[in-house]
Motif scaffolding. Structure first.
Motif, mmCIF file in Angstrom:
data_model
loop_
_atom_site.group_PDB
_atom_site.id
_atom_site.type_symbol
_atom_site.label_atom_id
_atom_site.label_comp_id
_atom_site.label_asym_id
_atom_site.label_seq_id
_atom_site.Cartn_x
_atom_site.Cartn_y
_atom_site.Cartn_z
ATOM 1 N N HIS A 221 0.876 -1.173 0.000
ATOM 2 C CA HIS A 221 0.000 0.000 0.000
ATOM 3 C C HIS A 221 0.907 1.215 0.000
ATOM 4 O O HIS A 221 1.940 1.226 0.655
ATOM 5 C CB HIS A 221 -0.870 -0.014 1.257
ATOM 6 C CG HIS A 221 -2.022 0.932 1.191
ATOM 7 N ND1 HIS A 221 -1.882 2.293 1.277
ATOM 8 C CD2 HIS A 221 -3.344 0.715 1.059
ATOM 9 C CE1 HIS A 221 -3.066 2.863 1.205
ATOM 10 N NE2 HIS A 221 -3.974 1.933 1.074
ATOM 11 N N ALA A 222 0.477 2.243 -0.742
ATOM 12 C CA ALA A 222 1.354 3.403 -0.872
ATOM 13 C C ALA A 222 1.560 4.139 0.440
ATOM 14 O O ALA A 222 2.486 4.940 0.548
ATOM 15 C CB ALA A 222 0.790 4.362 -1.906
ATOM 16 N N LYS A 223 0.738 3.874 1.450
ATOM 17 C CA LYS A 223 0.957 4.562 2.721
ATOM 18 C C LYS A 223 2.258 4.120 3.368
ATOM 19 O O LYS A 223 2.790 4.818 4.217
ATOM 20 C CB LYS A 223 -0.200 4.305 3.672
ATOM 21 C CG LYS A 223 -0.300 2.875 4.166
ATOM 22 C CD LYS A 223 -1.578 2.648 4.916
ATOM 23 C CE LYS A 223 -1.685 1.189 5.279
ATOM 24 N NZ LYS A 223 -3.019 0.825 5.728
ATOM 25 N N PHE A 224 2.760 2.937 2.988
ATOM 26 C CA PHE A 224 3.986 2.442 3.585
ATOM 27 C C PHE A 224 5.223 2.946 2.875
ATOM 28 O O PHE A 224 6.319 2.562 3.218
ATOM 29 C CB PHE A 224 4.009 0.915 3.556
ATOM 30 C CG PHE A 224 3.015 0.270 4.483
ATOM 31 C CD1 PHE A 224 2.005 -0.518 3.989
ATOM 32 C CD2 PHE A 224 3.110 0.443 5.837
ATOM 33 C CE1 PHE A 224 1.099 -1.116 4.830
ATOM 34 C CE2 PHE A 224 2.212 -0.146 6.689
ATOM 35 C CZ PHE A 224 1.200 -0.935 6.192
ATOM 36 N N SER A 225 5.081 3.756 1.851
ATOM 37 C CA SER A 225 6.250 4.204 1.116
ATOM 38 C C SER A 225 7.000 5.242 1.942
ATOM 39 O O SER A 225 6.407 6.212 2.376
ATOM 40 C CB SER A 225 5.791 4.823 -0.202
ATOM 41 O OG SER A 225 6.870 5.185 -0.969
ATOM 42 N N PRO A 226 8.297 5.042 2.211
ATOM 43 C CA PRO A 226 9.009 5.917 3.134
ATOM 44 C C PRO A 226 9.483 7.228 2.508
ATOM 45 O O PRO A 226 9.983 8.088 3.213
ATOM 46 C CB PRO A 226 10.219 5.092 3.545
ATOM 47 C CG PRO A 226 10.480 4.260 2.359
ATOM 48 C CD PRO A 226 9.160 3.954 1.739
ATOM 49 N N VAL A 227 9.380 7.365 1.183
ATOM 50 C CA VAL A 227 9.812 8.586 0.534
ATOM 51 C C VAL A 227 8.591 9.307 0.005
ATOM 52 O O VAL A 227 7.646 8.693 -0.474
ATOM 53 C CB VAL A 227 10.774 8.306 -0.640
ATOM 54 C CG1 VAL A 227 12.090 7.839 -0.146
ATOM 55 C CG2 VAL A 227 10.188 7.332 -1.589
ATOM 56 N N SER A 228 8.644 10.620 0.103
ATOM 57 C CA SER A 228 7.555 11.346 -0.535
ATOM 58 C C SER A 228 7.839 11.479 -2.026
ATOM 59 O O SER A 228 6.929 11.511 -2.823
ATOM 60 C CB SER A 228 7.377 12.712 0.102
ATOM 61 O OG SER A 228 8.498 13.499 -0.139
ATOM 62 N N THR A 229 9.107 11.545 -2.394
ATOM 63 C CA THR A 229 9.424 11.423 -3.810
ATOM 64 C C THR A 229 10.849 10.926 -3.955
ATOM 65 O O THR A 229 11.715 11.245 -3.148
ATOM 66 C CB THR A 229 9.257 12.762 -4.539
ATOM 67 O OG1 THR A 229 9.504 12.554 -5.916
ATOM 68 C CG2 THR A 229 10.239 13.771 -4.040
ATOM 69 N N ALA A 230 11.044 10.107 -4.948
ATOM 70 C CA ALA A 230 12.391 9.665 -5.279
ATOM 71 C C ALA A 230 12.469 9.701 -6.797
ATOM 72 O O ALA A 230 11.703 9.007 -7.462
ATOM 73 C CB ALA A 230 12.659 8.247 -4.788
ATOM 74 N N MET A 231 13.314 10.565 -7.338
ATOM 75 C CA MET A 231 13.322 10.659 -8.784
ATOM 76 C C MET A 231 14.746 10.780 -9.274
ATOM 77 O O MET A 231 15.635 11.190 -8.520
ATOM 78 C CB MET A 231 12.520 11.863 -9.243
ATOM 79 C CG MET A 231 13.007 13.157 -8.664
ATOM 80 S SD MET A 231 12.106 14.511 -9.331
ATOM 81 C CE MET A 231 13.414 15.608 -9.722
#
Lengths: 359, 167
Positions: A221-231
């Motif tokens: 689930h995207a709530k578990f993604s630790p970065v707000s952005t990685a590009m």
């Protein structure tokens, strides 16, 4: 009439040159060399990492990665988004909800609240667990009881009534497990921001619930993604092919992204356009559409060199997240190589016993 | 490693211990596997098996389709790039049959004298090496930056890459 656009010649070190119509892509020449087994095992000798900037609190990180194929850079980005674990609310036990919001609406809002917890100190919760283990779950309590108002006030004018109650994330209180030690770091787990508005209640409405905060991965689930952005993007390389003076230089400045072109006074007293820094290029191609200025600048991207920007949500610092992402990739490869079957089932091939390589 | 069924052409490898007669054949490898398994999310543990060929297994040991479960482009794209440079490889490619299923069909065809499994393991080894080098250079770069700019070095920066706390 528009000038004929010729295909730009191959230049070493560049993977792509932007032209007016289509970008010119150059494939790398590495594949043409005959690969040998020794060369196969030493693919990263020329790679390098250059850290450009780390912000004060360590949450924003910019670094350059050179000498690797774009798929490796993409893997690092994908791993940062999907595979690095973090903590978020997964289960909501609703005891009383008389607000205008439905249970699942409040539940989905609660799930998106990020928590300041180090996920490395926790274990994943097993799917069929019946008892909440303190190693894997943290239980939070949110209780907003109804404000008692007398019937006189309830029928009063609007400005005399008690105001609406806003439920913020600061109202989440940790219920420590009885086995947790008093100085345990897990007692300090709380939402990263105190000002996240969860719901608004009228005075006679009530919200009582418990929250289970578990460790999960962004794949789930995207709530578990630790970065707000990685590009990441390939490093741009801009070059002026001819001298641009005075009026033309000012026009060039207006066509290119802000601060990219600087005007310098040269020895003859004229103002000359100079590229301040290639990395300020933001992707606009207005220069290439202009009839006179389209041949003065070459916009290209370097081959196999990438600039990363990683912004963490706040639980861990970005540098730690990138290290974790690369380590998780490494562990995946190791796991897959360990479970790859050694001896095939066919009779006519004898696979040799592999010696243990030292990593 | 001998726990697969004896169906022709179908080798399914369970990622778990390989017990023969109650004793593990390779305890070091199994303990390492168990340790690595803890670091993955329990619903997303990767696994690998060789698929049953539809046209009979006459394709033989040189042309194999591996099915990777719970994997996606994150691992398979670099693996494909890396294996293209292997001298014994004739053809390597992968496809994801349906995006809702977490399964990758990875095709590999090698020359005479090479074994598909060995080539896959070489590929994984090289990928581990690549990520290890990149990770080490990254953590060195972070330490250099912090020392140059006078920021405090946390404990995490100073641990050598690879020995940090298990995630």
């Amino acid at each position: 009439m528009a000038a004929q656009t010729t295909y730009p010649p191959v230049q070493s070190g560049l993977s792509c040159i932007l032209t007016r119509h289509q970008p010119a892509l150059f494939t790398s020449n590495n594949a043409q060399e005959l690969p040998s087994l020794m060369g196969f095992f030493t693919l990263t000798e020329s790679s390098g990492v250059n850290v450009r900037e780390i912000s004060e609190d360590g949450m924003v990180l910019q670094f350059d990665l050179t000498g690797v194929e774009p798929c490796i850079a993409n893997s690092i980005r994908r791993s940062l988004l999907c595979d690095v674990p973090s903590m978020a609310a997964e289960t909501v036990l609703m005891y009383q909800n008389t607000s205008v919001f439905t249970d699942d609406h409040i539940g989905s809002r609660l799930g998106l609240i990020p928590f300041r917890a180090d996920p490395r100190k926790f274990k994943f919760r097993l799917p069929r667990a019946t008892v909440e283990h303190p190693e894997s779950t943290l239980i939070f309590d949110l209780s907003i009881p109804a404000t008692k108002t007398s019937s006189a006030l309830r029928n009063a004018r609007k400005d005399a009534k008690p105001p609406n109650v806003n439920v913020y994330s600061s109202h989440l209180k940790l219920i420590p497990h009885p086995a947790m030690k008093p100085d345990d770091e897990k007692r300090n787990v709380r939402p990263i921001s105190e000002n996240i508005l969860i719901a608004t209640l009228l005075p006679q409405q009530e919200l009582l619930l418990k929250l289970h905060v578990v460790k999960g991965v962004g794949k789930d689930h995207a709530k578990f993604s630790p970065v707000s952005t990685a590009m990441f993007r390939p490093k741009p390389e801009l070059r002026l092919l001819r001298n641009v003076y005075d009026e033309e230089a000012r026009r060039l400045q207006s066509l290119t992204p802000k601060d990219l072109i600087a005007l310098e006074r040269d020895t003859a007293g004229q103002e000359k356009a100079v590229i301040r820094d290639s990395r300020l290029y933001t992707g606009s191609r207005g220069v290439l559409k202009d009839p006179t200025l389209s041949d003065c600048m070459q916009i290209a991207f370097r081959e196999n060199e990438f600039e990363f920007t990683v912004e963490s949500v706040g639980a861990l610092q970005s540098a730690v997240l990138v290290c974790q992402a690369i380590e998780i990739l490494k562990k995946r490869c190791e796991f897959l190589s360990l479970i790859c079957p050694k001896e095939p089932n066919w009779n006519n091939i004898k696979a040799e016993e592999t010696t243990d390589y030292k990593f | 490693m001998d726990t697969h069924e004896e169906k022709p052409g179908h080798v399914k490898m369970e990622e778990g211990v390989s017990y023969v007669g109650g004793v593990s054949k390779d305890p070091v490898r199994d303990s390492r596997m168990m340790e690595l398994r803890q670091s993955f999310h329990p619903l997303y543990i990767p696994s690998l098996y060789i698929s049953e060929e539809k046209g009979g297994h006459g394709k033989g040991p040189h042309e194999v389709t591996f099915n990777l479960m719970n994997e996606d482009h994150t691992i398979c794209n670099p693996l494909r790039e890396v294996l293209n440079r292997h001298p014994g490889v004739l053809h390597v490619g992968y496809t994801i049959p349906h995006p809702s299923e977490r399964k990758v069909a990875f095709m590999l065809r090698v020359k005479e004298g090479f074994a598909c499994q060995e080539v896959m393991r070489d590929g994984f080894r090289v990928l581990m090496d690549i990520f290890g080098t990149v990770g080490k250079k990254f953590s060195d770069g972070v330490v250099n930056y912090k020392m140059e700019h006078g920021m405090t070095l946390d404990d995490e920066d100073l641990t050598t890459f690879g020995e940090s706390v298990q995630g």
